[in-house]
Design an enzyme around this catalytic site. Structure first.
Site, PDB file in Angstrom:
ATOM      1  CB  SER A  33       0.520   2.196 -17.933  1.00 45.03           C
ATOM      2  OG  SER A  33       1.632   1.984 -18.758  1.00 45.03           O
ATOM      3  CG  ASN A  46      -4.598  -2.021 -12.685  1.00 44.92           C
ATOM      4  OD1 ASN A  46      -4.417  -2.163 -11.472  1.00 44.92           O
ATOM      5  ND2 ASN A  46      -3.895  -2.701 -13.583  1.00 44.92           N
ATOM      6  CG  HIS A  62       0.430  -2.936 -15.701  1.00 43.52           C
ATOM      7  ND1 HIS A  62       0.159  -4.183 -15.174  1.00 43.52           N
ATOM      8  CD2 HIS A  62       1.383  -3.116 -16.645  1.00 43.52           C
ATOM      9  CE1 HIS A  62       0.912  -5.084 -15.793  1.00 43.52           C
ATOM     10  NE2 HIS A  62       1.662  -4.467 -16.683  1.00 43.52           N
ATOM     11  CG  ASN A 118       1.367   3.254  -5.636  1.00 38.51           C
ATOM     12  OD1 ASN A 118       1.733   4.255  -6.250  1.00 38.51           O
ATOM     13  ND2 ASN A 118       1.976   2.078  -5.734  1.00 38.51           N
ATOM     14  CG  ASP A 122      -2.644  -5.704 -16.885  1.00 39.04           C
ATOM     15  OD1 ASP A 122      -3.275  -5.141 -15.978  1.00 39.04           O
ATOM     16  OD2 ASP A 122      -1.821  -6.608 -16.669  1.00 39.04           O
ATOM     17  CG  MET A 124      -1.367  -8.389  -6.545  1.00 38.28           C
ATOM     18  SD  MET A 124      -0.775  -7.419  -7.972  1.00 38.28           S
ATOM     19  CE  MET A 124       0.304  -8.616  -8.725  1.00 38.28           C
ATOM     20  N   GLY A 140       0.799  -1.227   0.000  1.00 38.95           N
ATOM     21  CA  GLY A 140       0.000   0.000   0.000  1.00 38.95           C
ATOM     22  C   GLY A 140       0.831   1.277   0.000  1.00 38.95           C
ATOM     23  CG  LEU A 188     -11.551  -7.241 -10.223  1.00 35.23           C
ATOM     24  CD1 LEU A 188     -11.534  -5.723 -10.106  1.00 35.23           C
ATOM     25  CD2 LEU A 188     -12.254  -7.878  -9.022  1.00 35.23           C
TER      26      LEU A 188
HETATM   27  C1  GAR Z   1       2.717  -1.471  -7.606  1.00 37.84           C
HETATM   28  O1  GAR Z   1       4.042  -1.467  -8.045  1.00 37.84           O
HETATM   29  C2  GAR Z   1       1.767  -1.714  -8.770  1.00 37.84           C
HETATM   30  O2  GAR Z   1       2.251  -1.213  -9.978  1.00 37.84           O
HETATM   31  C3  GAR Z   1       1.696  -3.211  -8.795  1.00 37.84           C
HETATM   32  O3  GAR Z   1       1.694  -3.599  -7.442  1.00 37.84           O
HETATM   33  C4  GAR Z   1       2.485  -2.680  -6.709  1.00 37.84           C
HETATM   34  C5  GAR Z   1       1.764  -2.314  -5.424  1.00 37.84           C
HETATM   35  O4  GAR Z   1       2.600  -1.554  -4.609  1.00 37.84           O
HETATM   36  N1  GAR Z   1       0.495  -3.644  -9.455  1.00 37.84           N
HETATM   37  C6  GAR Z   1       0.415  -4.736 -10.202  1.00 37.84           C
HETATM   38  O5  GAR Z   1       1.370  -5.471 -10.377  1.00 37.84           O
HETATM   39  C7  GAR Z   1      -0.937  -4.990 -10.802  1.00 37.84           C
HETATM   40  N2  GAR Z   1      -0.878  -6.040 -11.747  1.00 37.84           N
HETATM   41  P1  GAR Z   1       2.054  -0.893  -3.266  1.00 37.84           P
HETATM   42  O6  GAR Z   1       1.217  -1.958  -2.549  1.00 37.84           O
HETATM   43  O7  GAR Z   1       3.278  -0.550  -2.470  1.00 37.84           O
HETATM   44  O8  GAR Z   1       1.241   0.302  -3.638  1.00 37.84           O
END
Ligand code: GAR
Length: 233
Positions: free
Chosen positions: A154, A125, A127, A29, A163, A108, A27, A111
């Site tokens: 992206s 999303n 990615h 982000n 995606d 992950m 988390g 859906l």
């Molecule tokens: C992020 O790097 C995101 O791009 C990736 O998971 C990470 C989550 O990081 N998402 C995917 O791979 C989706 N297919 P976070 O939990 O530290 O935000």
């Protein structure tokens, strides 16, 4: 959501963008969005977080910020929760929160089209690759193996195909010869932490308009998409 948060939001058009976040992991982000909301740097209110993992550190981040959390673990009481059951609980929760935007930030699970189509708000999303290249998993490793000179992240509209929805924004970096998958992941995450709030700001200010998303799953927009940030060399 506590009143102290509600009063600290930047208000655009008299109301902040209500955001629900779906996630599975650390988390980082989500934390960027929480910080921006609390510092009144983004016109958002994070109305709830759904995690499909009970061990996601993001749950702690959300609770520390007094954001409602629904943990819909894919393994509950030793039983695996199927995607249909997950989606039915998630739908109920999202309908209760009534978000304006649903953000998948490190979520992950894949859906279904019916869940996406019936969601109460457009879904985007984050990615970790420059779509349409490197859909799916292990994006950093694959980019290195392919000898890519450029890589990044992206943000795209979520559709039933993994995606593959319209790409809204991207942030790019130059791959260094000494980069490993781990170092590249760390560098791309720094980009994500800028790309996600920037994109949400563009949506909140209607520069990117997702309201006709159900119509061909295309976003309407002022400039040509994707908007690109070149953030690192
Ligand atoms: C992020 O790097 C995101 O791009 C990736 O998971 C990470 C989550 O990081 N998402 C995917 O791979 C989706 N297919 P976070 O939990 O530290 O935000």
């Amino acid at each position: 959501m506590s009143d102290s948060h509600a009063t600290s939001h930047v208000i655009v058009n008299n109301k902040p963008l209500r955001i629900a976040v779906l996630l599975s992991g650390s988390g980082s982000n989500l934390q960027v969005l929480i910080n921006a909301m609390q510092a009144a740097e983004l016109p958002i209110e994070i109305v709830g977080v759904i995690s499909n993992r009970e061990d996601a550190y993001a749950i702690t981040r959300a609770k520390d910020a007094s954001i409602p959390v629904a943990v819909l673990s894919h393994v509950a009481s030793g039983k695996r929760m199927g995607i249909k059951t997950f989606e039915s609980h998630a739908s109920e929760q999202l309908n209760a929160w009534q978000p304006d935007l649903i953000v998948l930030a490190g979520f992950m699970r894949v859906l279904s089209g019916s869940f996406i189509d019936s969601a109460p708000a457009p879904m985007i999303n984050l990615h970790p690759a420059l779509l349409p290249a490197y859909k799916g998993l292990d994006t950093h490793q694959r980019a290195i193996q392919a000898g890519e000179r450029h890589h990044g992240c992206s943000i795209h509209v979520v559709t039933a195909e993994l995606d593959a929805g319209a790409v809204l924004t991207q942030a790019l970096l130059e791959v260094n010869q000494k980069d490993s998958a781990d170092s590249l992941q760390a560098r791309v995450q720094k980009l994500e932490h800028q790309l996600l709030p920037w994109t949400i700001l563009l949506i909140a200010k209607d520069v990117i308009n997702l309201s006709n998303q159900g119509n061909e799953n295309k976003a309407t927009y002022l400039p040509a998409l994707p908007l690109k940030l070149w953030l690192d060399k």
